[in-house]
Design a protein around this motif. Structure first.
Motif, PDB file in Angstrom:
ATOM      1  N   TYR A 169      -3.302   6.999   6.038  1.00 36.95           N
ATOM      2  CA  TYR A 169      -3.840   7.045   4.680  1.00 36.95           C
ATOM      3  C   TYR A 169      -4.184   5.688   4.057  1.00 36.95           C
ATOM      4  O   TYR A 169      -3.650   5.317   3.009  1.00 36.95           O
ATOM      5  CB  TYR A 169      -2.882   7.801   3.749  1.00 36.95           C
ATOM      6  CG  TYR A 169      -2.409   9.112   4.313  1.00 36.95           C
ATOM      7  CD1 TYR A 169      -3.309  10.023   4.855  1.00 36.95           C
ATOM      8  CD2 TYR A 169      -1.051   9.428   4.328  1.00 36.95           C
ATOM      9  CE1 TYR A 169      -2.869  11.229   5.400  1.00 36.95           C
ATOM     10  CE2 TYR A 169      -0.601  10.631   4.857  1.00 36.95           C
ATOM     11  CZ  TYR A 169      -1.518  11.525   5.398  1.00 36.95           C
ATOM     12  OH  TYR A 169      -1.073  12.706   5.930  1.00 36.95           O
ATOM     13  N   PRO A 170      -5.056   4.924   4.690  1.00 34.66           N
ATOM     14  CA  PRO A 170      -5.610   3.770   3.969  1.00 34.66           C
ATOM     15  C   PRO A 170      -6.465   4.266   2.811  1.00 34.66           C
ATOM     16  O   PRO A 170      -6.872   5.438   2.777  1.00 34.66           O
ATOM     17  CB  PRO A 170      -6.452   3.076   5.046  1.00 34.66           C
ATOM     18  CG  PRO A 170      -6.850   4.173   5.976  1.00 34.66           C
ATOM     19  CD  PRO A 170      -5.676   5.129   6.008  1.00 34.66           C
ATOM     20  N   HIS A 207       0.848  -1.190   0.000  1.00 31.01           N
ATOM     21  CA  HIS A 207       0.000   0.000   0.000  1.00 31.01           C
ATOM     22  C   HIS A 207       0.884   1.241   0.000  1.00 31.01           C
ATOM     23  O   HIS A 207       1.850   1.323   0.776  1.00 31.01           O
ATOM     24  CB  HIS A 207      -0.900  -0.004   1.244  1.00 31.01           C
ATOM     25  CG  HIS A 207      -1.831   1.175   1.288  1.00 31.01           C
ATOM     26  ND1 HIS A 207      -2.922   1.279   0.463  1.00 31.01           N
ATOM     27  CD2 HIS A 207      -1.814   2.307   2.035  1.00 31.01           C
ATOM     28  CE1 HIS A 207      -3.550   2.411   0.710  1.00 31.01           C
ATOM     29  NE2 HIS A 207      -2.898   3.059   1.660  1.00 31.01           N
ATOM     30  N   HIS A 251       2.023  -5.451   3.941  1.00 26.46           N
ATOM     31  CA  HIS A 251       1.292  -5.933   5.105  1.00 26.46           C
ATOM     32  C   HIS A 251       0.512  -7.206   4.781  1.00 26.46           C
ATOM     33  O   HIS A 251       0.205  -7.490   3.610  1.00 26.46           O
ATOM     34  CB  HIS A 251       0.331  -4.856   5.621  1.00 26.46           C
ATOM     35  CG  HIS A 251      -0.768  -4.490   4.650  1.00 26.46           C
ATOM     36  ND1 HIS A 251      -2.029  -5.045   4.694  1.00 26.46           N
ATOM     37  CD2 HIS A 251      -0.791  -3.621   3.609  1.00 26.46           C
ATOM     38  CE1 HIS A 251      -2.777  -4.533   3.735  1.00 26.46           C
ATOM     39  NE2 HIS A 251      -2.044  -3.664   3.055  1.00 26.46           N
ATOM     40  N   ASP A 298      -6.794  -2.318   4.097  1.00 24.08           N
ATOM     41  CA  ASP A 298      -5.469  -1.774   4.379  1.00 24.08           C
ATOM     42  C   ASP A 298      -5.154  -1.759   5.875  1.00 24.08           C
ATOM     43  O   ASP A 298      -4.360  -0.936   6.343  1.00 24.08           O
ATOM     44  CB  ASP A 298      -5.329  -0.348   3.811  1.00 24.08           C
ATOM     45  CG  ASP A 298      -5.499  -0.306   2.302  1.00 24.08           C
ATOM     46  OD1 ASP A 298      -5.107  -1.280   1.636  1.00 24.08           O
ATOM     47  OD2 ASP A 298      -6.034   0.691   1.789  1.00 24.08           O
ATOM     48  N   GLY A 299      -5.775  -2.687   6.610  1.00 22.61           N
ATOM     49  CA  GLY A 299      -5.627  -2.682   8.058  1.00 22.61           C
ATOM     50  C   GLY A 299      -4.854  -3.849   8.628  1.00 22.61           C
ATOM     51  O   GLY A 299      -4.720  -3.954   9.848  1.00 22.61           O
ATOM     52  N   THR A 312      -3.349   8.442  -1.856  1.00 22.47           N
ATOM     53  CA  THR A 312      -2.478   8.589  -0.687  1.00 22.47           C
ATOM     54  C   THR A 312      -1.410   9.670  -0.886  1.00 22.47           C
ATOM     55  O   THR A 312      -1.057  10.375   0.068  1.00 22.47           O
ATOM     56  CB  THR A 312      -1.792   7.257  -0.360  1.00 22.47           C
ATOM     57  OG1 THR A 312      -0.995   6.843  -1.480  1.00 22.47           O
ATOM     58  CG2 THR A 312      -2.821   6.182  -0.054  1.00 22.47           C
ATOM     59  N   LEU A 336       1.350   3.126   6.531  1.00 25.35           N
ATOM     60  CA  LEU A 336       0.219   2.698   7.361  1.00 25.35           C
ATOM     61  C   LEU A 336       0.602   2.738   8.837  1.00 25.35           C
ATOM     62  O   LEU A 336       1.756   2.474   9.183  1.00 25.35           O
ATOM     63  CB  LEU A 336      -0.210   1.282   6.946  1.00 25.35           C
ATOM     64  CG  LEU A 336      -0.835   1.152   5.565  1.00 25.35           C
ATOM     65  CD1 LEU A 336      -0.993  -0.318   5.192  1.00 25.35           C
ATOM     66  CD2 LEU A 336      -2.182   1.857   5.484  1.00 25.35           C
ATOM     67  N   PRO A 337      -0.329   3.090   9.718  1.00 21.07           N
ATOM     68  CA  PRO A 337      -1.770   3.226   9.483  1.00 21.07           C
ATOM     69  C   PRO A 337      -2.218   4.544   8.873  1.00 21.07           C
ATOM     70  O   PRO A 337      -3.423   4.774   8.734  1.00 21.07           O
ATOM     71  CB  PRO A 337      -2.346   3.070  10.893  1.00 21.07           C
ATOM     72  CG  PRO A 337      -1.285   3.604  11.786  1.00 21.07           C
ATOM     73  CD  PRO A 337       0.015   3.197  11.157  1.00 21.07           C
TER      74      PRO A 337
END
Length: 229
Positions: free
Chosen positions: A133-134, A126, A155, A162-163, A138, A130-131
């Motif tokens: 700007y999921p 991504h 990740h 995106d977590g 971005t 992170l965390p």
């Protein structure tokens, strides 16, 4: 990538058997190409057994063909909803007996059932730290926030968009004159460096997902992944 990653982030594997990797991508596939190159040069102890796209015109399919890798399009527009598409995709991945499933610009939100079926095998990259700007846009969001640095995160995939737990990040500076395109190019160059590293970590079982987060070499990683400082 931060300086402290240089030794432990070595891409070389000591594992004798080669993992079976499937790449899912929707577009140009530059990250897919970086992983293809790393596997074919034996920097990653894995074989890419198929590249799958949901877009018939995606250039990543041509990249696969040029590399002698089987390519398949499962056009999401042929399916009435996300779940029905995911069922077909999951069946294909099951038949391939994939050890690692790499999302390389795969522009689909995967259903919770799909993600749970392949927990611990799914990687995503991504374009943010992170965390932060999921989601989308971005680079512009980082500029709008007057951030001094930006970057990319590899990740594990979990049902939260995106977590999933971060494994490795790379940071880039933001300069006053930067446009979103400038920043995107700088970030992408780092993506091509770190994604093959993490794919190799997962293939060699150095990186694993547990119920309480991501682990590397038996040690739990912090929120921002390995070498986050």
């Amino acid at each position: 990538m931060t300086n402290s990653t240089s030794k432990s982030a070595s891409i070389n594997s000591t594992v004798g058997t080669r993992s079976r990797v499937v790449i899912l991508a929707s577009g140009n596939g530059s990250n897919a190409q970086a992983i293809i190159d790393a596997c074919q040069s034996n920097k990653v102890s894995a074989d890419i057994i198929k590249v799958i796209s949901n877009i018939p015109s995606a250039y990543v399919l041509t990249r696969a063909a040029n590399a002698g890798i089987d390519a398949l399009c499962i056009d999401h527009k042929r399916y009435p909803n996300r779940e029905s598409f995911d069922l077909v995709l999951a069946k294909e991945l099951d038949s391939l007996q994939a050890d690692v499933i790499v999302l390389a610009g795969f522009m689909r939100i995967l259903s919770e059932g799909f993600v749970n079926q392949f927990t611990g095998k799914l990687l995503n990259i991504h374009p943010s730290l992170l965390p932060k700007y999921p989601g989308l846009n971005t680079h512009q969001r980082a500029l709008d926030a007057n951030d001094e640095e930006h970057g990319t995160s590899v990740h594990f995939v979990t049902p939260e968009l995106d977590g999933g737990p971060v494994i490795l990040q790379a940071k880039v500076p933001i300069f006053e004159s930067d446009s979103a395109d400038d920043l995107a190019q700088r970030v992408q160059s780092q993506e091509h460096e770190i994604y093959p590293i993490v794919v190799n970590w997962l293939c060699s079982k150095r990186a694993i997902l547990k119920s309480d987060g991501a682990y590397l070499d038996g040690k739990k990683l912090p929120e921002c992944g390995y070498a986050s400082e």
